[in-house]
Write an enzyme that holds these catalytic residues in place. Structure first.
Site, PDB file in Angstrom:
ATOM      1  N   HIS A  17      27.733  42.368 -15.855  1.00 13.00           N
ATOM      2  CA  HIS A  17      28.641  43.894 -15.919  1.00 13.00           C
ATOM      3  C   HIS A  17      28.310  44.407 -14.627  1.00 13.00           C
ATOM      4  CE1 HIS A  17      28.365  43.659 -20.416  1.00 13.00           C
ATOM      5  NE2 HIS A  17      29.734  43.585 -20.215  1.00 13.00           N
ATOM      6  N   LYS A  41      32.985  45.883 -33.121  1.00  9.66           N
ATOM      7  CA  LYS A  41      31.700  45.151 -33.259  1.00  9.66           C
ATOM      8  C   LYS A  41      30.621  46.225 -33.960  1.00  9.66           C
ATOM      9  CE  LYS A  41      32.965  42.886 -29.400  1.00  9.66           C
ATOM     10  NZ  LYS A  41      33.081  42.919 -27.752  1.00  9.66           N
ATOM     11  N   ARG A  92      36.167  36.299 -16.384  1.00  7.71           N
ATOM     12  CA  ARG A  92      34.766  35.230 -16.092  1.00  7.71           C
ATOM     13  C   ARG A  92      35.604  33.959 -16.081  1.00  7.71           C
ATOM     14  NH1 ARG A  92      31.738  37.711 -20.856  1.00  7.71           N
ATOM     15  NH2 ARG A  92      33.963  38.276 -21.353  1.00  7.71           N
ATOM     16  N   SER A 130      27.221  39.589 -23.330  1.00  6.57           N
ATOM     17  CA  SER A 130      25.945  40.612 -23.978  1.00  6.57           C
ATOM     18  C   SER A 130      25.806  39.705 -25.347  1.00  6.57           C
ATOM     19  CB  SER A 130      26.674  41.748 -24.457  1.00  6.57           C
ATOM     20  OG  SER A 130      27.028  42.487 -23.224  1.00  6.57           O
TER      21      SER A 130
HETATM   22  P1  ADP Z   1      34.429  44.489 -24.407  1.00  4.83           P
HETATM   23  O1  ADP Z   1      34.047  44.604 -25.892  1.00  4.83           O
HETATM   24  O2  ADP Z   1      35.502  45.552 -24.100  1.00  4.83           O
HETATM   25  O3  ADP Z   1      34.946  43.313 -24.363  1.00  4.83           O
HETATM   26  P2  ADP Z   1      32.198  44.016 -22.936  1.00  4.83           P
HETATM   27  O4  ADP Z   1      30.975  44.771 -22.894  1.00  4.83           O
HETATM   28  O5  ADP Z   1      31.969  42.651 -23.627  1.00  4.83           O
HETATM   29  O6  ADP Z   1      33.214  44.753 -23.630  1.00  4.83           O
HETATM   30  O7  ADP Z   1      32.699  43.725 -21.550  1.00  4.83           O
HETATM   31  C1  ADP Z   1      33.441  44.685 -20.747  1.00  4.83           C
HETATM   32  C2  ADP Z   1      34.102  44.157 -19.341  1.00  4.83           C
HETATM   33  O8  ADP Z   1      33.194  43.368 -18.559  1.00  4.83           O
HETATM   34  C3  ADP Z   1      35.106  43.181 -19.930  1.00  4.83           C
HETATM   35  O9  ADP Z   1      36.198  43.331 -19.141  1.00  4.83           O
HETATM   36  C4  ADP Z   1      34.574  41.675 -19.915  1.00  4.83           C
HETATM   37  O10 ADP Z   1      35.366  40.691 -19.578  1.00  4.83           O
HETATM   38  C5  ADP Z   1      33.534  41.878 -18.710  1.00  4.83           C
HETATM   39  N1  ADP Z   1      32.498  41.153 -18.594  1.00  4.83           N
HETATM   40  C6  ADP Z   1      31.353  40.940 -19.614  1.00  4.83           C
HETATM   41  N2  ADP Z   1      30.697  40.072 -19.259  1.00  4.83           N
HETATM   42  C7  ADP Z   1      30.813  39.689 -17.792  1.00  4.83           C
HETATM   43  C8  ADP Z   1      30.328  38.810 -16.904  1.00  4.83           C
HETATM   44  N3  ADP Z   1      29.268  38.150 -17.158  1.00  4.83           N
HETATM   45  N4  ADP Z   1      31.057  39.010 -15.841  1.00  4.83           N
HETATM   46  C9  ADP Z   1      31.925  39.658 -15.431  1.00  4.83           C
HETATM   47  N5  ADP Z   1      32.564  40.302 -16.071  1.00  4.83           N
HETATM   48  C10 ADP Z   1      32.111  40.521 -17.476  1.00  4.83           C
END
Ligand code: ADP
Length: 161
Positions: A17, A41, A92, A130
């Site tokens: 992130h 979630k 990703r 996460s």
């Molecule tokens: P959501 O529940 O909306 O998917 P996340 O917190 O899981 O929320 O992810 C928010 C954004 O960050 C999404 O666009 C996700 O694809 C991106 N993201 C999550 N992990 C990574 C990572 N390791 N590298 C790049 N982008 C990421």
């Protein structure tokens, strides 16, 4: 002034992130990381904790033009309220594409003036999310390399109390 919104659950914020946040902060005048309140979630961290962790991580990295806010409801409405023209999402792998494609097109249908911009993280973060970090932490594995130092500390504390 180009304002971008980076929405997500951030439960907790990871180095993946943070990589996206750094890239977005270079492209836009202001980036608002929006932490989803009404996620389907069941989060490990409360909304307030997730917000604090984003703020601490951004501060550690000394990124000046990034703020964090909680939001619930329709994302495009929040973006309009904040006068943001851009939504940032991280991509990703191909597996992210289908869901992200649908969301981006739906958001564009709802608010044609708002554009979704996809950013790719450094490849070392492409396998990171996460939930896998939470899993490793719960199983007492070493997750230090995957999250900002403040997140590591807070997670360790949460799991031992
Ligand atoms: P959501 O529940 O909306 O998917 P996340 O917190 O899981 O929320 O992810 C928010 C954004 O960050 C999404 O666009 C996700 O694809 C991106 N993201 C999550 N992990 C990574 C990572 N390791 N590298 C790049 N982008 C990421």
């Amino acid at each position: 002034m180009k304002i971008a919104i980076y929405p997500g659950t951030f439960d907790p914020i990871t180095n993946g992130h943070l990589d996206i946040i750094e890239r977005a902060a270079q492209l836009f005048d202001k980036v608002i990381v929006t932490v989803a309140v009404n996620s389907s979630k069941t989060p490990m961290f409360t909304t307030e904790e997730r917000l604090q962790l984003v703020r601490a991580a951004v501060k550690e990295k000394k990124i000046g033009n990034v703020s964090a806010e909680a939001f619930s409801g329709l994302l495009v409405e929040f973006a309009q309220k904040k006068k943001a023209a851009v939504l940032i999402r991280g991509l990703r792998a191909v597996s992210d594409f289908e869901y992200e494609f649908q969301m981006a097109l739906m958001n564009r249908k709802l608010a044609p003036k708002i554009t979704t911009v996809f950013l790719m993280p450094h490849e070392k973060y492409t396998y990171l999310n996460s939930s896998i970090v939470r899993e490793i932490a719960r199983l007492n594995g070493n997750f230090r390399d995957f999250v900002p130092p403040s997140v590591y500390k807070t997670m360790k504390k949460k799991l031992t109390t």
